[in-house]
Design an enzyme around this catalytic site. Structure first.
Site, PDB file in Angstrom:
ATOM      1  CB  CYS A 176      10.380  -3.528  -4.920  1.00  0.00           C
ATOM      2  SG  CYS A 176      10.697  -2.545  -6.379  1.00  0.00           S
ATOM      3  CG  LEU A 198      -1.995  -1.136   1.221  1.00  0.00           C
ATOM      4  CD1 LEU A 198      -2.959  -0.954   2.389  1.00  0.00           C
ATOM      5  CD2 LEU A 198      -2.765  -1.243  -0.081  1.00  0.00           C
ATOM      6  CE  LYS A 215      -0.440  -6.641  -5.746  1.00  0.00           C
ATOM      7  NZ  LYS A 215       1.029  -6.535  -5.813  1.00  0.00           N
ATOM      8  CB  CYS A 255       8.108 -16.856  -0.199  1.00  0.00           C
ATOM      9  SG  CYS A 255       8.759 -16.802  -1.879  1.00  0.00           S
TER      10      CYS A 255
END
Lengths: 360, 77
Positions: A182, A63, A78, A324
């Site tokens: 990221c 977010l 998404k 994961c």
């Protein structure tokens, strides 16, 4: 007056350029840190049709930078959430959600309907896949990528096979853990907004013919000091060697393997392995807040940042299966653990929880 | 005569600088081995090399006073 009135008034743009946008169909790969600002602007400027492909779900750590989404979107896909949000803003554009990850089986079908592609994905296998499919199908590709406080933007494949593509710069992908994404390297929320806006600008200029684009060029942008470095790209005949030359070649290409992401298994293999080896331990490497939870299969939780610590359950067993969110952390953990326990059977589950299929 | 080498991303992180100076090499291949001698930590990293802001290949000659850039790939999004 309509919602594009300011475009009509802009010298050099006008109604003709606006019409080109409204006639154009663009596919955005990934509705993440880059995809969100790209989508906000492609929708606001009035692209005729926008497809959004993303198999990921909104999680809390998204977010800070994935500005389309808010707290009430947690757990939603998404692509679907993005379409719903953009539909609430504009009724004059066609929006299509594709709530899946691109892969070699579906990429040709999904790209086929569009005039251009904007790649805001977050991993090398997808970047090579999208590049190769764009070259094969003759679709221009607006490329953008981040590493911490630096970004790359380029436009590939504007005039067919003679144009430069991603493989001309990087014919050989980096090894699996050379370039963190990221999630691993961290990023300040506003920065993908800047690079995403550059990508949206390139898509708009490409379609409308307004201004100059980074055609055959790559721009490096540094967020911390505003420095820019623009490289002129050239065709590298070597790069053609490993690029798939037909749709069939592309189907045969293992992009995970090409990018050094082997020693992996799929979810289909998990239950049979657990049945065969009674001591198998399935490990969730994610933080407790990451969604969705794995259900119906026993697992233990060892967050990635604790994987190097002593763990009696891992030490005791001979078979360790790691998962994961997307398969990147688990790949890294499998390497770490394999070094620590060279005799154990340690595998990373490809694609992470995102590729878990409830029908298994 | 030394050349200036600008570095980006992971390479800049590895060596702790955004640029460095290096003795002139005749071509890209010998420049690469020179860089690997000074910064062995870069040996396993993949990167493209630009000479005077143009993407180059191993056999390209390096002119006097050229500006070199080492350009690693990024994947984040």
């Amino acid at each position: 007056m309509d919602r594009f009135d300011r475009h009509y008034n802009l010298k050099g743009f006008g109604q003709k350029s606006q019409q080109k946008l409204q006639d154009a169909k663009v596919l955005v790969v990934g509705a993440g840190g880059l995809g969100c600002p790209v989508l906000l602007y492609l929708a606001s400027v009035g692209f005729g049709k926008i497809g959004i492909v993303d198999g990921d779900l909104v999680s809390e750590s998204n977010l800070s930078r994935q500005v389309l989404f808010g707290q009430h979107d947690l757990g939603k896909n998404k692509a679907e959430a993005a379409v719903q949000i953009l539909r609430g803003k504009y009724n004059d554009i066609e929006l299509v959600s594709i709530p899946e990850y691109l892969n070699r089986e579906n990429v040709t079908e999904y790209l086929h309907d569009y005039d251009l592609v904007v790649d805001g994905s977050d991993n090398f296998p997808t970047r090579y896949l999208v590049n190769d499919a764009c070259v094969l199908l003759g679709k221009p590709l607006v490329f953008g990528a981040l590493y911490q406080n630096e970004g790359q933007v380029a436009v590939f494949n504007t005039s067919g096979i003679q144009s430069v593509n991603y493989r001309d710069i990087y014919p050989i992908p980096p090894s699996a853990h050379e370039v963190p994404n990221c999630n691993e390297a961290g990023v300040l929320g506003v920065f993908p907004g800047i690079i995403g806006c550059m990508m949206a600008s390139e898509a708009i200029k490409l379609v409308s013919g307004f201004g100059e684009i980074l055609d055959g060029k790559m721009l490096y942008y540094n967020f911390l000091n505003h420095s820019e470095y623009k490289i002129e790209l050239t065709k590298d005949p070597q790069s053609e060697i490993s690029r798939p030359k037909s749709a069939n070649d592309l189907m045969q290409m293992d992009y995970q393997d090409f990018c050094g992401l082997s020693s992996q298994i799929n979810w289909e293999d998990v239950i049979p392995l657990m049945e065969e080896f009674g001591d198998t331990v399935l490990v969730d490497l994610r933080q407790p807040h990451e969604e969705p939870e794995l259900e119906d299969i026993p697992f233990i939780r060892v967050p990635m940042n604790q994987i190097h610590l002593k763990n009696s359950e891992l030490a005791r067993t001979n078979t360790i299966l790691l998962f994961c969110q997307t398969g990147i952390r688990s790949m890294k953990a499998s390497k770490l653990l394999q070094e620590k326990y060279p005799d154990k059977y340690i595998r990373s589950i490809s694609g992470g929880i995102n590729s878990f299929d409830l029908n298994l | 005569m030394k050349l200036i080498v600008k570095v980006f991303g992971k390479i800049s992180e590895e060596i702790g600088e955004s640029e460095f100076m290096i003795e002139k090499s005749d071509n890209i291949a010998s420049l690469k081995s020179e860089i690997n001698t000074i910064y062995p930590q870069l040996k396993d990293l993949k990167f493209a090399i630009a000479v005077n802001k143009k993407l180059s290949t191993d056999s390209d000659k390096i002119p006097e006073g050229a500006e070199i850039a080492l350009l690693p790939p990024f994947s984040g999004g």
